[in-house]
Write an enzyme that holds these catalytic residues in place. Structure first.
Site, PDB file in Angstrom:
ATOM      1  N   HIS A   1     111.779  83.360  90.467  1.00  0.00           N
ATOM      2  CA  HIS A   1     111.555  82.669  91.749  1.00  0.00           C
ATOM      3  C   HIS A   1     111.660  83.708  92.855  1.00  0.00           C
ATOM      4  O   HIS A   1     112.471  84.624  92.768  1.00  0.00           O
ATOM      5  CB  HIS A   1     112.626  81.588  91.980  1.00  0.00           C
ATOM      6  CG  HIS A   1     112.642  81.093  93.396  1.00  0.00           C
ATOM      7  ND1 HIS A   1     111.807  80.097  93.848  1.00  0.00           N
ATOM      8  CD2 HIS A   1     113.354  81.505  94.480  1.00  0.00           C
ATOM      9  CE1 HIS A   1     112.021  79.899  95.138  1.00  0.00           C
ATOM     10  NE2 HIS A   1     112.952  80.739  95.546  1.00  0.00           N
TER      11      HIS A   1
ATOM     12  N   GLU B   1     117.634  80.796 101.594  1.00  0.00           N
ATOM     13  CA  GLU B   1     118.017  80.965 100.186  1.00  0.00           C
ATOM     14  C   GLU B   1     119.080  82.063 100.018  1.00  0.00           C
ATOM     15  O   GLU B   1     120.017  81.902  99.223  1.00  0.00           O
ATOM     16  CB  GLU B   1     116.759  81.257  99.345  1.00  0.00           C
ATOM     17  CG  GLU B   1     115.833  80.037  99.322  1.00  0.00           C
ATOM     18  CD  GLU B   1     114.468  80.283  98.703  1.00  0.00           C
ATOM     19  OE1 GLU B   1     114.181  81.413  98.259  1.00  0.00           O
ATOM     20  OE2 GLU B   1     113.675  79.315  98.657  1.00  0.00           O
TER      21      GLU B   1
ATOM     22  N   LYS C   1     114.958  83.409  86.340  1.00  0.00           N
ATOM     23  CA  LYS C   1     115.289  82.048  85.908  1.00  0.00           C
ATOM     24  C   LYS C   1     115.897  82.061  84.489  1.00  0.00           C
ATOM     25  O   LYS C   1     115.831  83.087  83.792  1.00  0.00           O
ATOM     26  CB  LYS C   1     114.022  81.185  85.964  1.00  0.00           C
ATOM     27  CG  LYS C   1     113.473  81.011  87.391  1.00  0.00           C
ATOM     28  CD  LYS C   1     112.315  80.031  87.398  1.00  0.00           C
ATOM     29  CE  LYS C   1     111.770  79.840  88.786  1.00  0.00           C
ATOM     30  NZ  LYS C   1     110.712  78.791  88.828  1.00  0.00           N
TER      31      LYS C   1
ATOM     32  N   PHE D   1     108.026  66.392  89.370  1.00  0.00           N
ATOM     33  CA  PHE D   1     108.709  67.298  88.448  1.00  0.00           C
ATOM     34  C   PHE D   1     110.095  67.720  88.940  1.00  0.00           C
ATOM     35  O   PHE D   1     110.737  68.572  88.321  1.00  0.00           O
ATOM     36  CB  PHE D   1     107.851  68.546  88.185  1.00  0.00           C
ATOM     37  CG  PHE D   1     107.470  69.317  89.420  1.00  0.00           C
ATOM     38  CD1 PHE D   1     108.342  70.237  89.997  1.00  0.00           C
ATOM     39  CD2 PHE D   1     106.231  69.134  90.008  1.00  0.00           C
ATOM     40  CE1 PHE D   1     107.990  70.945  91.131  1.00  0.00           C
ATOM     41  CE2 PHE D   1     105.870  69.843  91.151  1.00  0.00           C
ATOM     42  CZ  PHE D   1     106.755  70.751  91.704  1.00  0.00           C
TER      43      PHE D   1
ATOM     44  N   TYR E   1     115.996  73.674  96.001  1.00  0.00           N
ATOM     45  CA  TYR E   1     114.646  73.128  95.822  1.00  0.00           C
ATOM     46  C   TYR E   1     114.406  71.863  96.658  1.00  0.00           C
ATOM     47  O   TYR E   1     113.544  71.050  96.299  1.00  0.00           O
ATOM     48  CB  TYR E   1     114.409  72.828  94.337  1.00  0.00           C
ATOM     49  CG  TYR E   1     114.086  74.065  93.506  1.00  0.00           C
ATOM     50  CD1 TYR E   1     113.095  74.968  93.904  1.00  0.00           C
ATOM     51  CD2 TYR E   1     114.746  74.314  92.304  1.00  0.00           C
ATOM     52  CE1 TYR E   1     112.787  76.087  93.140  1.00  0.00           C
ATOM     53  CE2 TYR E   1     114.441  75.434  91.532  1.00  0.00           C
ATOM     54  CZ  TYR E   1     113.455  76.312  91.954  1.00  0.00           C
ATOM     55  OH  TYR E   1     113.138  77.415  91.193  1.00  0.00           O
TER      56      TYR E   1
HETATM   57  P1  CMP Z   1     109.450  78.343  92.039  1.00  0.00           P
HETATM   58  O1  CMP Z   1     108.833  79.517  92.718  1.00  0.00           O
HETATM   59  O2  CMP Z   1     110.824  78.494  91.531  1.00  0.00           O
HETATM   60  O3  CMP Z   1     109.427  77.119  93.073  1.00  0.00           O
HETATM   61  C1  CMP Z   1     109.272  75.767  92.668  1.00  0.00           C
HETATM   62  C2  CMP Z   1     109.074  75.648  91.205  1.00  0.00           C
HETATM   63  O4  CMP Z   1     108.603  74.416  90.768  1.00  0.00           O
HETATM   64  C3  CMP Z   1     108.018  76.629  90.768  1.00  0.00           C
HETATM   65  O5  CMP Z   1     108.520  77.925  90.843  1.00  0.00           O
HETATM   66  C4  CMP Z   1     107.673  76.125  89.383  1.00  0.00           C
HETATM   67  O6  CMP Z   1     108.438  76.753  88.366  1.00  0.00           O
HETATM   68  C5  CMP Z   1     108.079  74.660  89.470  1.00  0.00           C
HETATM   69  N1  CMP Z   1     106.919  73.787  89.255  1.00  0.00           N
HETATM   70  C6  CMP Z   1     105.791  73.732  89.967  1.00  0.00           C
HETATM   71  N2  CMP Z   1     104.962  72.800  89.439  1.00  0.00           N
HETATM   72  C7  CMP Z   1     105.605  72.264  88.363  1.00  0.00           C
HETATM   73  C8  CMP Z   1     105.276  71.273  87.413  1.00  0.00           C
HETATM   74  N3  CMP Z   1     104.109  70.633  87.468  1.00  0.00           N
HETATM   75  N4  CMP Z   1     106.174  70.994  86.443  1.00  0.00           N
HETATM   76  C9  CMP Z   1     107.378  71.641  86.397  1.00  0.00           C
HETATM   77  N5  CMP Z   1     107.745  72.596  87.283  1.00  0.00           N
HETATM   78  C10 CMP Z   1     106.854  72.901  88.248  1.00  0.00           C
END
Ligand code: CMP
Length: 143
Positions: free
Chosen positions: A115, A126, A9, A57, A49
């Protein structure tokens, strides 16, 4: 052979963690079959996403993932989807164990460095979003 999508990321790219992260998966025995440094468009971020669209969020997530370059990767190997998830550690770095990528380098649940696809269906979806077929190069190790 199983493939997965992994992405360093924007926080990981800015902290010069690409090499460290690639090294961990190479050392484990997985094969890098595709990679590119790229800046994600808001449209791609929303597709990637999509399952989080209703979460509070979501806006923050899209804003962060488009805020700077990411390093998108395709990795191949036996059971690579599940093993890569173990190597990444829990989503929230405060719960991720030392020795995992997020346990060692993650700062917050948003800025959690990496991720990785969570299932064969996600990996397929993806990889298709981020790579064309001609950008992936599976190869057999020469003796
Ligand atoms: P990722 O594996 O990229 O998949 C979804 C992402 O949402 C996760 O990693 C986190 O980085 C992000 N995420 C999950 N919960 C929150 C939160 N409460 N606030 C901001 N980002 C979040």
């Amino acid at each position: 052979m199983e493939q997965t999508f992994l992405m360093v990321k924007p926080d990981g790219v800015q902290r010069n963690l690409i090499g460290e992260i690639v090294k961990r998966f190479e050392s484990k025995g997985f094969q890098l079959v595709g990679a590119k440094l790229m800046t994600i468009t808001p449209d791609l971020a929303e597709q990637h996403y999509a399952e989080h669209k209703e979460r509070p969020f979501f806006g923050e997530l899209v804003e962060f993932i488009t805020s700077g370059p990411v390093f998108a990767m395709a990795w191949e190997g036996e059971n690579v989807i599940a093993i890569a998830r173990e190597m990444m550690g829990k989503t929230n770095p405060s719960e991720a164990l030392p020795g995992t990528i997020r346990g060692d380098y993650g700062m917050t649940v948003g800025k959690n460095v990496i991720h990785g696809s969570d299932s064969p269906e996600s990996a397929n979806r993806e990889l298709g979003l981020f790579f064309n077929n001609d950008e992936l190069s599976s190869y057999t190790k020469q003796d």
